[in-house]
Design an enzyme around this catalytic site. Structure first.
Site: not given
Ligand code: NAD
Length: 486
Positions: A237, A388, A179, A232-235, A254, A288
């Site tokens: 995750g 962040e 996705k 994605g975001s810590t919350a 991640e 990130c």
């Molecule tokens: P996000 O957590 O909002 O979304 C990430 C993905 O998760 C998207 O595809 C989103 O649709 C999906 N998602 C959202 N809610 C979900 C749920 N309840 N269940 C399953 N999937 C869900 O993050 P973002 O705003 O897209 O990205 C930015 C964040 O990603 C930042 O915090 C950044 O630090 C982090 N990031 C980390 C790395 C790493 O490798 N550590 C790399 C890139 C980005």
């Protein structure tokens, strides 16, 4: 670009369960060019039914994919890499349009997918188990695929982060449902098409553009999905990990970062200052690994800041399609609003106004532009120092000695990346061992290589991607004892 597209999802309708129809129905999403605010295309978002159908297909084709000989699976991945390479410019231009990435970065990102596919194309023939000496027989281990692996991708690096999940997962014999983020689905959809063109069987790798709360959630709750590879975001995750516990589902997470860039007085201060801008401005700070906390030893603080200011003012912010541009726009107006809430709108959101040291430039008018911004941190409790921001904003703070630098660098919930600038080899070793982060670089800002492990300490995640050990995250170890006395 056609007006409406979906991924290569197997779109099936059972024609039943009308009671949940409203919730399950697909919706559409406008993909917007961040540099012009123009609608690029309108996508049909997949719903739960299509997600379930794609997972069922991935289950169905799993045994045949797993049975492809190691040499042939490797060859198919190399062919996939070749097809992606032939489409590098198309994919890069698509990313410029969809995500506002600079064309130079976007080409690197498409190339990263090629490199990651080639690196893991060698894996099927090298998925070695072990032969372990035991009494009375032969004991061997096998690396078995998990089954269906899901990959959830954020909007900041749509192509590379997709590849870090799907390439090793496929190499290990899993089938994959992926996705992309709602904001940036176009390159992932294209990669799904290119996989089919390269000869990957239908259903082995399916792209499902949809909402996190719909498709992403379903990956986590569906019993046939054996792993969630989430970036994605810590919350979000944390929520995924909680829900995955219900099925003891494997996760790789991640997550966010707030990485330190530590400049000691014995360093090449000129070089440290000159390279500091792009250590947090790459991808408009939506990275990130961005080094968003600069710690400078007090003795060289003024000298560093003087050179750093000149370097910030020289950064070229503008049209991401222009070859000379170093920084493009933010991905969305919402992300720009978030960044503003830390700087110009801080007081309106109930926080102390930060102390702006200096700023670079940004275009005016259409597009979600934000200038490179340098803040002077008052203390480690500053909101901009702790949270962040995910935009082109950095905070700078002086430190006294090595112990002070390490304590300040580690005073964060995160632990993803970081840089250490020093000419003292002993100090470089001591500090790099002491900083709690998964990816450090000394006298440079490098973070990611496809051949080395990547991932975070603390709230930055769980597990490692890339490098020689990533296959472990996509396989189960099976131990088999053959009795030779029988
Ligand atoms: P996000 O957590 O909002 O979304 C990430 C993905 O998760 C998207 O595809 C989103 O649709 C999906 N998602 C959202 N809610 C979900 C749920 N309840 N269940 C399953 N999937 C869900 O993050 P973002 O705003 O897209 O990205 C930015 C964040 O990603 C930042 O915090 C950044 O630090 C982090 N990031 C980390 C790395 C790493 O490798 N550590 C790399 C890139 C980005």
């Amino acid at each position: 670009m056609p007006p409406s597209r979906t991924g290569n999802a197997s779109v099936a309708s059972s024609g039943s369960e009308t009671h949940e129809r409203k919730h399950l129905m697909s919706t559409t999403h406008d993909v917007i060019n961040p540099a012009t605010e123009e609608v690029v295309t309108t996508l049909d978002l997949v719903g739960v039914e299509e997600t379930d159908a794609a997972i069922a297909k991935a289950v169905e084709v799993g045994p045949a994919w797993r049975a492809v000989s190691p040499a042939d699976r490797g060859m198919l991945l190399r062919r996939f890499a070749d097809v992606v390479e032939e489409h590098t410019e198309e994919l890069a231009r698509l990313e410029v349009t969809n995500s506002g990435h600079t064309i130079g970065n976007a080409r690197w990102e498409a190339g990263n997918v090629v490199n990651v596919l080639r690196y893991y194309s060698a894996a099927p023939e090298r998925l070695f188990g072990r032969q372990i000496p035991v009494a009375g027989g032969l004991d061997v281990t096998f690396k078995e695929p998990l089954g269906v692996v899901s990959v959830i991708v954020p909007w900041n690096f749509p192509m590379p982060i997709a590849g870090w999940g799907f390439a090793p997962a496929l190499a290990a014999g899993n089938t994959v449902v992926l996705k992309p983020a709602e904001l940036t689905p176009l390159t992932a959809i294209r990669l799904g098409e290119l996989a089919l063109q390269a000869g990957l069987p239908e259903g082995v790798f399916t792209i499902l553009p949809g909402k996190g709360s719909v498709v992403g959630e379903r990956f986590v709750t569906h019993p046939d999905v054996r792993k969630v590879c989430f970036t994605g975001s810590t919350a979000v995750g944390q929520g995924i990990m909680r829900k995955a516990a219900d099925q003891l589902k494997r996760v790789t997470l991640e997550l966010g970062g707030k990485s330190a860039n530590i400049v000691f007085a014995d360093a090449d201060v000129e070089k440290a200052a000159a390279s500091a801008p792009m250590s947090f401005l790459d991808n408009a700070g939506q990275d990130c690994c961005a080094r968003t906390r600069i710690l400078v030893q007090r003795k060289v603080y003024d000298a560093f800041m003087e050179r750093f200011e000149a370097a910030i003012r020289a950064v070229r912010v503008g049209d991401p399609g222009d070859e000379s541009t170093e920084m493009g726009p933010m991905v969305s107006s919402g992300q720009r609003d978030t960044v503003r809430s830390f700087v110009e709108d801080a007081e309106a959101t109930g926080h102390a106004a930060p102390d702006i040291a200096f700023r670079g430039s940004a275009p005016e008018g259409k597009g979600w532009w934000y200038p490179p911004t340098v803040l002077m941190a008052h203390g480690t409790d500053d909101r901009a120092w702790r949270e962040e921001i995910f935009g082109p904003v950095v905070s700078v703070m002086p430190f006294d000695d090595e112990a002070d630098a390490i304590a300040k660098a580690n005073d964060t919930a995160y632990g993803l990346s970081g840089s250490i600038w020093t000419r003292d080899v002993g100090r470089a070793i001591r500090v790099s061992r002491a900083v709690e982060a998964g990816n450090l670089s000394v006298n440079s800002h490098s973070s990611v290589r496809y051949s080395t492990p990547f991932g975070g300490f603390k709230a930055s995640g769980i597990g490692r991607e890339l490098g020689p050990d990533a296959l472990d995250a996509f396989t189960e170890t099976k131990n088999v004892f053959f009795d030779t006395q029988a």
